[in-house]
Design an enzyme around this catalytic site. Sequence first.
Site, PDB file in Angstrom:
ATOM      1  N   CYS A 285     -55.452   7.375  13.099  1.00  0.00           N
ATOM      2  CA  CYS A 285     -54.351   7.028  13.996  1.00  0.00           C
ATOM      3  C   CYS A 285     -54.669   7.616  15.366  1.00  0.00           C
ATOM      4  O   CYS A 285     -55.764   8.158  15.568  1.00  0.00           O
ATOM      5  CB  CYS A 285     -52.995   7.478  13.453  1.00  0.00           C
ATOM      6  SG  CYS A 285     -52.805   9.260  13.306  1.00  0.00           S
TER       7      CYS A 285
ATOM      8  N   ASP B 201     -45.781   4.657  15.125  1.00  0.00           N
ATOM      9  CA  ASP B 201     -45.974   6.044  15.529  1.00  0.00           C
ATOM     10  C   ASP B 201     -44.624   6.775  15.595  1.00  0.00           C
ATOM     11  O   ASP B 201     -43.775   6.420  16.411  1.00  0.00           O
ATOM     12  CB  ASP B 201     -46.626   6.020  16.920  1.00  0.00           C
ATOM     13  CG  ASP B 201     -46.981   7.395  17.388  1.00  0.00           C
ATOM     14  OD1 ASP B 201     -46.639   8.364  16.707  1.00  0.00           O
ATOM     15  OD2 ASP B 201     -47.617   7.488  18.459  1.00  0.00           O
TER      16      ASP B 201
ATOM     17  N   ASN C 197     -53.899  11.896  14.997  1.00  0.00           N
ATOM     18  CA  ASN C 197     -54.282  12.561  13.731  1.00  0.00           C
ATOM     19  C   ASN C 197     -53.368  13.749  13.418  1.00  0.00           C
ATOM     20  O   ASN C 197     -53.787  14.693  12.756  1.00  0.00           O
ATOM     21  CB  ASN C 197     -55.773  12.996  13.761  1.00  0.00           C
ATOM     22  CG  ASN C 197     -56.376  13.411  12.434  1.00  0.00           C
ATOM     23  OD1 ASN C 197     -57.292  14.239  12.404  1.00  0.00           O
ATOM     24  ND2 ASN C 197     -55.894  12.896  11.313  1.00  0.00           N
TER      25      ASN C 197
ATOM     26  N   CYS D 285     -49.716  12.866  12.862  1.00  0.00           N
ATOM     27  CA  CYS D 285     -48.523  12.308  12.203  1.00  0.00           C
ATOM     28  C   CYS D 285     -48.910  11.351  11.064  1.00  0.00           C
ATOM     29  O   CYS D 285     -48.835  11.706   9.893  1.00  0.00           O
ATOM     30  CB  CYS D 285     -47.634  11.588  13.213  1.00  0.00           C
ATOM     31  SG  CYS D 285     -47.072  12.650  14.561  1.00  0.00           S
ATOM     32  N   ARG D 286     -49.322  10.126  11.415  1.00  0.00           N
ATOM     33  CA  ARG D 286     -49.504   9.105  10.380  1.00  0.00           C
ATOM     34  C   ARG D 286     -50.744   9.297   9.532  1.00  0.00           C
ATOM     35  O   ARG D 286     -50.685   9.200   8.303  1.00  0.00           O
ATOM     36  CB  ARG D 286     -49.544   7.707  11.033  1.00  0.00           C
ATOM     37  CG  ARG D 286     -48.226   7.316  11.662  1.00  0.00           C
ATOM     38  CD  ARG D 286     -48.403   6.153  12.604  1.00  0.00           C
ATOM     39  NE  ARG D 286     -49.186   6.516  13.777  1.00  0.00           N
ATOM     40  CZ  ARG D 286     -49.598   5.680  14.713  1.00  0.00           C
ATOM     41  NH1 ARG D 286     -49.314   4.394  14.592  1.00  0.00           N
ATOM     42  NH2 ARG D 286     -50.278   6.103  15.757  1.00  0.00           N
ATOM     43  N   SER D 287     -51.901   9.546  10.164  1.00  0.00           N
ATOM     44  CA  SER D 287     -53.137   9.578   9.345  1.00  0.00           C
ATOM     45  C   SER D 287     -53.234  10.788   8.414  1.00  0.00           C
ATOM     46  O   SER D 287     -53.769  10.636   7.305  1.00  0.00           O
ATOM     47  CB  SER D 287     -54.400   9.383  10.191  1.00  0.00           C
ATOM     48  OG  SER D 287     -54.550  10.393  11.135  1.00  0.00           O
TER      49      SER D 287
HETATM   50  P1  4NP Z   1     -50.139   9.874  15.350  1.00  0.00           P
HETATM   51  O1  4NP Z   1     -48.985  10.168  16.420  1.00  0.00           O
HETATM   52  O2  4NP Z   1     -51.104   8.915  16.022  1.00  0.00           O
HETATM   53  O3  4NP Z   1     -49.418   9.239  14.216  1.00  0.00           O
HETATM   54  O4  4NP Z   1     -50.757  11.222  15.028  1.00  0.00           O
HETATM   55  C1  4NP Z   1     -49.251  10.645  17.708  1.00  0.00           C
HETATM   56  C2  4NP Z   1     -49.348  11.983  17.917  1.00  0.00           C
HETATM   57  C3  4NP Z   1     -49.557  12.486  19.191  1.00  0.00           C
HETATM   58  C4  4NP Z   1     -49.691  11.615  20.249  1.00  0.00           C
HETATM   59  C5  4NP Z   1     -49.613  10.251  20.036  1.00  0.00           C
HETATM   60  C6  4NP Z   1     -49.394   9.770  18.755  1.00  0.00           C
HETATM   61  N1  4NP Z   1     -49.893  12.121  21.566  1.00  0.00           N
HETATM   62  O5  4NP Z   1     -49.915  11.300  22.501  1.00  0.00           O
HETATM   63  O6  4NP Z   1     -50.025  13.332  21.730  1.00  0.00           O
END
Ligand code: 4NP
Length: 156
Positions: A10, A125, A13, A15-17
Site C-alpha cells: 500500500c 486508505d 505500509n 495501515c492496509r498492507s
Molecule cells: P496505508 O495508509 O497506505 O494504508 O499505509 C497511509 C498511511 C500513511 C500515508 C498515506 C497512506 N501518508 O501519507 O503518510
Amino acid sequence: MPQKKILMICLGNICRSPIAETVMAETLAKAKLDSVVVDSAATGSWHVGNRADPRALSTLQKHGLESKHIVRQITKQDFYEFDYIFGMDEDNMSDLRRLAPKDCKAELLMLGDFGLSKEKRIIEDPYYQRGDEGFEVAYQQCVTACEAFVKQRLLQ
Ligand code: 4NP
C-alpha cells in the site's frame, strides 16, 4: 506445493498492507500452507523504519492477531523474488505497474479482486479517517479477499 511468496503493498505500509499481511499469514496457517511466505511494503518512503499505525495494531488485536512488521519500501528485487504482489487500490496498481521491471516475475494483482463485489473491491486508505472504523472495514475486506485468493489460487 513449491514455495510461494506473497507481498502486500500500500502507500504507507502502516495501515492496509500490514493488516493484509497479517490476515494472509493467518489464512495460510489455517489452510496449513506453511511453506507460503508473506511480507508487506510501501510504495512511499515516509514511514520506513516505523511500526504499523496504532489503529491498525488495535484492530488486529481485537481479532486476536498481532503485527511486528517494520515498514520498508518496495525494491526492484521484490518484483523478481515474489510470486504475487498485491495492491490495495488503483493508485497502488498504477505505481506497481510503473515500478515493475520488464522481466518481472511477480503477478501484480489487486487484493479486492478476490472474493469482493465490484463496489467493495477497493480497499480504501483509512489513514486520514477519524477513529478505527475504516481499519475494521479494511480488515474485513482483507479476510474475505485472502480466503478467496487462497482457495482459488493456492488450494486447487
Ligand atoms: P496505508 O495508509 O497506505 O494504508 O499505509 C497511509 C498511511 C500513511 C500515508 C498515506 C497512506 N501518508 O501519507 O503518510
